[in-house]
Scaffold this active site. Structure first.
Site, PDB file in Angstrom:
ATOM      1  N   HIS A  15      52.161  51.823  32.872  1.00 50.07           N
ATOM      2  CA  HIS A  15      53.108  51.012  32.095  1.00 50.07           C
ATOM      3  C   HIS A  15      52.498  50.524  30.781  1.00 50.07           C
ATOM      4  O   HIS A  15      51.280  50.537  30.584  1.00 50.07           O
ATOM      5  CB  HIS A  15      53.563  49.812  32.922  1.00 50.07           C
ATOM      6  CG  HIS A  15      52.427  48.907  33.314  1.00 50.07           C
ATOM      7  ND1 HIS A  15      51.871  47.977  32.465  1.00 50.07           N
ATOM      8  CD2 HIS A  15      51.725  48.809  34.470  1.00 50.07           C
ATOM      9  CE1 HIS A  15      50.885  47.352  33.073  1.00 50.07           C
ATOM     10  NE2 HIS A  15      50.772  47.834  34.304  1.00 50.07           N
ATOM     11  N   GLU A  88      51.789  48.314  42.152  1.00 44.62           N
ATOM     12  CA  GLU A  88      50.353  48.130  41.968  1.00 44.62           C
ATOM     13  C   GLU A  88      49.703  47.630  43.262  1.00 44.62           C
ATOM     14  O   GLU A  88      50.370  47.116  44.167  1.00 44.62           O
ATOM     15  CB  GLU A  88      50.099  47.141  40.821  1.00 44.62           C
ATOM     16  CG  GLU A  88      48.638  46.867  40.494  1.00 44.62           C
ATOM     17  CD  GLU A  88      47.843  48.113  40.111  1.00 44.62           C
ATOM     18  OE1 GLU A  88      47.676  48.992  40.986  1.00 44.62           O
ATOM     19  OE2 GLU A  88      47.372  48.198  38.961  1.00 44.62           O
TER      20      GLU A  88
END
Length: 219
Positions: A15, A88
């Site tokens: 990201h 994550e």
């Protein structure tokens, strides 16, 4: 026929920058937003990756990854599918702390975490657990996407997840997982599968930490 006609290409994109990235604060699974730089990075990465003949775009359901994937979706005209297995690493009690705070409260722990794929932050996940969480998604794509050979699938996720999934796909011994270092924001990894099938995928690491280079963003 192209020499790559039977090759499955997998791109793993991190990201864009978040405010927490900018101040070295541990995010883990806390849902943070992209900065304006992060949004520019996502658009730049999208322009770079739109030519990759992608057939699917799958993202972590955390906003920073989802919003990065939406920038790609606009360029490639492929819908974004969200999958929580791409989240994550859970950093447990470290989430929300800066690197300096973790080092103060847990001396030596971040070094141990970086060097040992078995190490689990307090109430968090080890790198091995993260790889095991994400690996079934790629196996499902292998089984379900008959149109994948000769084409590309893009996963938009997070630095720790991408490193763990890459190590799992390459079947690296746990002691070698730390060889895969950090990724800059909107950098990507490319793997290609040259094997005969799901049980012998023959993954190769083609590219690590490639970037469109919008701005300096080094970890």
């Amino acid at each position: 026929m192209s020499k790559n006609a039977g090759v499955r290409t997998l791109i793993l994109l991190r990201h864009g920058q978040t405010e927490w990235n900018a101040v070295d604060r541990m995010q883990g699974q806390i849902d943070t937003d992209l900065t304006e730089l992060g949004r520019r990075q996502a658009k730049e990465a999208a322009r770079e990756l739109v030519s990759r003949n992608a057939i699917a775009l799958i993202a972590s359901d955390l906003k920073r990854a989802h919003d990065t994937a939406l920038a790609l979706s606009e360029h490639a005209e492929i819908p974004v599918v969200l999958d929580p297995r791409l989240r994550e690493t859970s950093l447990g009690d470290w989430e929300g702390l800066t690197h300096l705070e973790v080092d103060s409260d847990y001396p030596g722990a971040r070094v141990a975490w970086r060097l040992d794929a078995h190490y689990r932050p307090p109430n968090g996940e080890s790198k091995l657990e993260v790889g095991a969480r994400a690996l079934p998604l790629v196996r499902e794509l292998f089984a379900e996407r008959q149109d994948w050979p000769g084409r590309t699938i893009i996963l938009v996720a997070h630095g720790g997840l991408i490193a763990a999934l890459t190590a799992a796909l390459l079947d690296l011994p746990p002691q070698n997982w730390p060889a895969l270092g950090g990724l800059a924001n909107t950098s990507w990894v490319q793997l290609s599968s040259h094997g005969p099938g799901i049980d012998q995928p023959g993954w190769r690491l083609d590219v690590w930490n490639a970037a469109a280079k919008v701005a300096p963003d080094v970890l």
